[in-house]
Enzyme design. Sequence first.
Site, PDB file in Angstrom:
ATOM      1  N   GLY A  20       0.814  -1.224   0.000  1.00 30.03           N
ATOM      2  CA  GLY A  20       0.000   0.000   0.000  1.00 30.03           C
ATOM      3  C   GLY A  20       0.837   1.260   0.000  1.00 30.03           C
ATOM      4  N   LEU A  21       1.841   1.306  -0.886  1.00 28.74           N
ATOM      5  CA  LEU A  21       2.826   2.391  -0.840  1.00 28.74           C
ATOM      6  C   LEU A  21       2.412   3.644  -1.601  1.00 28.74           C
ATOM      7  CD1 LEU A  21       6.046   0.253  -1.483  1.00 28.74           C
ATOM      8  CD2 LEU A  21       5.286   1.198   0.701  1.00 28.74           C
ATOM      9  N   ALA A  27      -6.475   1.669  -5.603  1.00 30.81           N
ATOM     10  CA  ALA A  27      -6.349   0.207  -5.530  1.00 30.81           C
ATOM     11  C   ALA A  27      -5.172  -0.200  -4.652  1.00 30.81           C
ATOM     12  CB  ALA A  27      -6.188  -0.376  -6.935  1.00 30.81           C
ATOM     13  N   ASN A 110       5.805   3.776 -16.497  1.00 32.05           N
ATOM     14  CA  ASN A 110       6.499   4.801 -15.714  1.00 32.05           C
ATOM     15  C   ASN A 110       8.013   4.718 -15.840  1.00 32.05           C
ATOM     16  OD1 ASN A 110       4.045   3.840 -13.520  1.00 32.05           O
ATOM     17  ND2 ASN A 110       4.082   5.937 -14.280  1.00 32.05           N
ATOM     18  N   HIS A 137       9.367   4.795  -2.934  1.00 30.49           N
ATOM     19  CA  HIS A 137       9.667   3.455  -3.449  1.00 30.49           C
ATOM     20  C   HIS A 137       9.961   3.453  -4.948  1.00 30.49           C
ATOM     21  CE1 HIS A 137       5.347   3.805  -4.265  1.00 30.49           C
ATOM     22  NE2 HIS A 137       5.429   2.772  -5.087  1.00 30.49           N
ATOM     23  N   ARG A 138       9.524   4.491  -5.666  1.00 35.47           N
ATOM     24  CA  ARG A 138       9.793   4.555  -7.100  1.00 35.47           C
ATOM     25  C   ARG A 138      10.966   5.478  -7.418  1.00 35.47           C
ATOM     26  NH1 ARG A 138       5.494   2.939 -11.240  1.00 35.47           N
ATOM     27  NH2 ARG A 138       7.493   2.100 -11.900  1.00 35.47           N
ATOM     28  N   GLU A 174       6.681  11.256 -14.404  1.00 35.92           N
ATOM     29  CA  GLU A 174       6.191   9.889 -14.228  1.00 35.92           C
ATOM     30  C   GLU A 174       6.209   9.097 -15.540  1.00 35.92           C
ATOM     31  OE1 GLU A 174       4.574   8.538 -11.101  1.00 35.92           O
ATOM     32  OE2 GLU A 174       5.749  10.131 -10.177  1.00 35.92           O
ATOM     33  N   HIS A 250      -2.400   8.998 -12.684  1.00 33.70           N
ATOM     34  CA  HIS A 250      -1.680   9.199 -13.949  1.00 33.70           C
ATOM     35  C   HIS A 250      -2.708   9.398 -15.056  1.00 33.70           C
ATOM     36  CE1 HIS A 250       1.790   6.620 -12.216  1.00 33.70           C
ATOM     37  NE2 HIS A 250       2.162   7.879 -12.209  1.00 33.70           N
ATOM     38  N   CYS A 368      -0.351   0.034 -17.756  1.00 33.45           N
ATOM     39  CA  CYS A 368       0.764   0.306 -16.828  1.00 33.45           C
ATOM     40  C   CYS A 368       1.933  -0.636 -17.083  1.00 33.45           C
ATOM     41  CB  CYS A 368       0.316   0.107 -15.380  1.00 33.45           C
ATOM     42  SG  CYS A 368      -0.704   1.432 -14.732  1.00 33.45           S
TER      43      CYS A 368
END
Length: 444
Positions: A20-21, A27, A110, A137-138, A174, A250, A368
């Site tokens: 759940g980051l 979602a 991304n 995290h990205r 992104e 996005h 994605c």
Amino acid sequence: MKHFEANFDGLVGPTHNYAGLSFGNVASLNNAALVSNPKAAAKQGLQKAKALADLGMIQGMLAPQERPDLNTLRRIGFSGSDAQVLQQAAKTAPALLNACCSASSMWTANAATVSPSADTRDGKLHFTPANLVDKLHRSIEPITTGRILTATFNDPHYFYHHNHLPEHNSFGDEGAANHTRLCQEYGHAGVELFVYGQEATNPHAPKPLKFPARQTLEASMAIARLHQLEEDNCVFIQQNPAVIDQGVFHNDVIAVGNQNVLFYHEQAFLNTQAKLDEIKRKLDTELYFIEVPTAKVSINDAVKSYLFNTQIITLPSGEMAIIAPTDCQENPAVYAYLNELLSLNTPIKQVLYFDVKQSMQNGGGPACLRLRVAMNEREVAAVNQHTLLTDALFTRLNTWVEKHYRDRLSTEDLADPQLVIESRTALDELTQIMKLGSVYPFQR
């Protein structure tokens, strides 16, 4: 010379989990702490990619990132052996450990923004990895992403690789999730649509109030400059801040384009008509603007089903097809709309449904999972051929997943030192299968 649009899908990494980051991604937040199945996730992704290859599309695969990212954990002060680093992080900063274990690089929309050679002044294909600064995290992905892209598109005669933009919110980028390209044929100069959420340097410009706008106008304009695009090849469109606040994090959650088709929700953009007129002025070809009214599909249904996070592809026959998640079939309003769409006078003639639930539960649909790269025959031949999905590579990658991946992973498992060994063993073998060289920190 023939021209194609290839899709390069992200291989789901061995640490695929639900932590759940992603604030702003409904979602992702709603499914936090579910137990994931990395093996099923990787196989679902491969199955979708193989189905496109079987339809006659050029389909490639992009390798995942090294996770857990022990380099980042050491950089922020955890020390000792690998096991000690994981143990310390799990005990004192579990959220940071989760961030360093994310398999989010699977969403290659991304990974980067790509401009084909038909659009660029120097006639090369340009890649800029996304800096993804909005999410911790990205934000740790871009350097390895750049290495993987360079190892995949590895002929400097055809491919130009830029560094990611400065790591600051003013240049929040992104990647292709906020970029689409319209054209008559893939080999003709087109119009690149850059969709942004806010102007970072203009405090008076509209922006969302609840969730962050991850893409800035400043970043989009920087990429257009780097990629040597002419003004006549670019349209900059602001995404409607109100839909960002409803979970449209996005643009590829609310719009998708292919060749002369732009498929979008009525509420997707600000100043929609003016921007559609600008596209028409800059692209002198027959265009299909397919606007989905709120009365038929609500924003909530669009986000839940990922109606717009579909792929629109042009089949070898020249007809277009939508590649949709099975969630679109399960949503009555969306399913009814897609059936109606097939009866309209547009190039879209079929809808193909795929189960990508492991990805969907983390907030990523079919679009994605892929990076689009429009190429001519010479450029396709110049790609690292070991990354293009053939029957043989599909079989080999499935065997590789079966051998190395777990079928159950909870967030508690992320502190298991064995996961580091399993992950590195898998990735080391993958770099040999795909002939990538030493792209990972543990190999350098």
